[in-house]
Design a protein around this motif. Structure first.
Motif, PDB file in Angstrom:
ATOM      1  N   ARG A  17       1.395   8.340   2.318  1.00 14.29           N
ATOM      2  CA  ARG A  17       0.166   8.054   3.060  1.00 14.29           C
ATOM      3  C   ARG A  17       0.353   8.134   4.575  1.00 14.29           C
ATOM      4  N   GLN A  18      -0.760   8.122   5.266  1.00 10.85           N
ATOM      5  CA  GLN A  18      -0.784   8.252   6.726  1.00 10.85           C
ATOM      6  C   GLN A  18       0.159   7.234   7.375  1.00 10.85           C
ATOM      7  N   HIS A  36       1.096   3.386   4.211  1.00  5.92           N
ATOM      8  CA  HIS A  36       0.878   3.341   5.656  1.00  5.92           C
ATOM      9  C   HIS A  36       1.916   2.450   6.341  1.00  5.92           C
ATOM     10  N   HIS A  74       2.173  -0.754   1.902  1.00  8.17           N
ATOM     11  CA  HIS A  74       1.702  -1.151   3.233  1.00  8.17           C
ATOM     12  C   HIS A  74       2.807  -1.840   4.035  1.00  8.17           C
TER      13      HIS A  74
END
Length: 266
Positions: free
Chosen positions: A137-138, A156, A173
């Motif tokens: 993910r980004q 992220h 995360h």
């Protein structure tokens, strides 16, 4: 008790060979570089893929080859459930993976499985092996010698180096994993950190009920067995092993050493 089979179901893991010939589960980390250096990365080449430079356009990985995204329509659906889809001139490309514009690749020793999504703003240093239907993910940072199974998530602001993800492992995360292994279906709460280096010189020592074991590793984070969960903002000390179905509660620091299956660490 300390072998890989005590922590993981190896049946569906494509890279189980990494544990062959090892008496202890951290042998997979000892073998990781040799295993990854032996792989073939020759398919990961394209004129638009420049070392260390953000991609200007999306690239499509299909049939073991990188392609331009010109003429492609991409459906950004649930990657982990195999719903990412790519059409070229109206024709489906089954199993195609997508590398979005803005991704930075450093070194081209990369393998991608089918249906992988690498989002804009992530940075990947090779060698890296990313399994089928995995999401990067980004803002993710993959620092080299990282290997994932199928349907994994590297999320992220998550940093990963020299680590192994079994199938369906997720670090979604703000996590840090160094020199670590996540078992099948293991899940990290936001902000989980795996410390991997002692303040004092010397190898990481593993505490067990039979005394200390020298792991032979100067850097050693955590090994989480199948279905282990960590709560938000939890931390593990160097050389932490948590058996299958264990839970590390939020805002908790796990002591180094062996924690048995189904233990709740508070």
């Amino acid at each position: 008790m300390l072998e890989a089979a005590s922590f993981f179901d190896l049946t569906e893991f494509d890279h189980k060979k990494i544990f062959q010939g090892t008496d202890a589960v951290w042998g997979g980390l000892i073998n990781l570089k040799t295993y990854m250096n032996s792989q073939d990365y020759s398919a990961f080449k394209h004129e638009e893929l420049l070392d260390g430079v953000p991609l200007k356009n999306h690239l499509i990985y299909y049939n073991n080859c990188l392609h331009s995204s010109k003429g492609c329509a991409i459906s950004w659906d649930n990657v982990g459930k195999g719903k990412l889809s790519v059409l070229r001139d109206g024709q489906p490309l089954p199993g195609a993976s997508v590398i979005m514009a803005g991704v930075v690749i450093m070194g081209q020793k990369i393998q991608l499985g089918k249906g992988v999504m690498i989002e804009s703003g992530s940075l990947i240093k090779g060698p890296a092996i990313i399994g089928d239907h995995t999401e990067v993910r980004q803002g993710a940072y993959i620092r080299g010698y990282c290997l994932t199974g199928k349907r994994c998530v590297i999320g992220h602001a998550t940093e990963v180096k020299h680590s192994i993800f079994f199938n369906d492992a997720k670090a979604g995360h703000f996590a840090y994993l160094g020199d670590s292994i996540l078992g099948n279906d293991a899940n990290l709460g936001a902000g989980t950190k795996f410390a991997n280096l002692r303040f004092l010189p010397g190898n990481v020592q593993l505490r067990t009920d039979k005394g200390l074991i020298d792991t032979g590793l100067r850097k050693f984070g955590a090994i989480l067995g199948d279905r282990v969960q960590t709560g938000c903002n939890s931390v593990t000390n160097p050389g932490t092993l948590i058996g299958p179905d264990g839970i590390l509660m939020p805002n908790t620091t796990a002591d180094s050493g062996l924690h048995p299956s189904k233990k709740i660490i508070r």
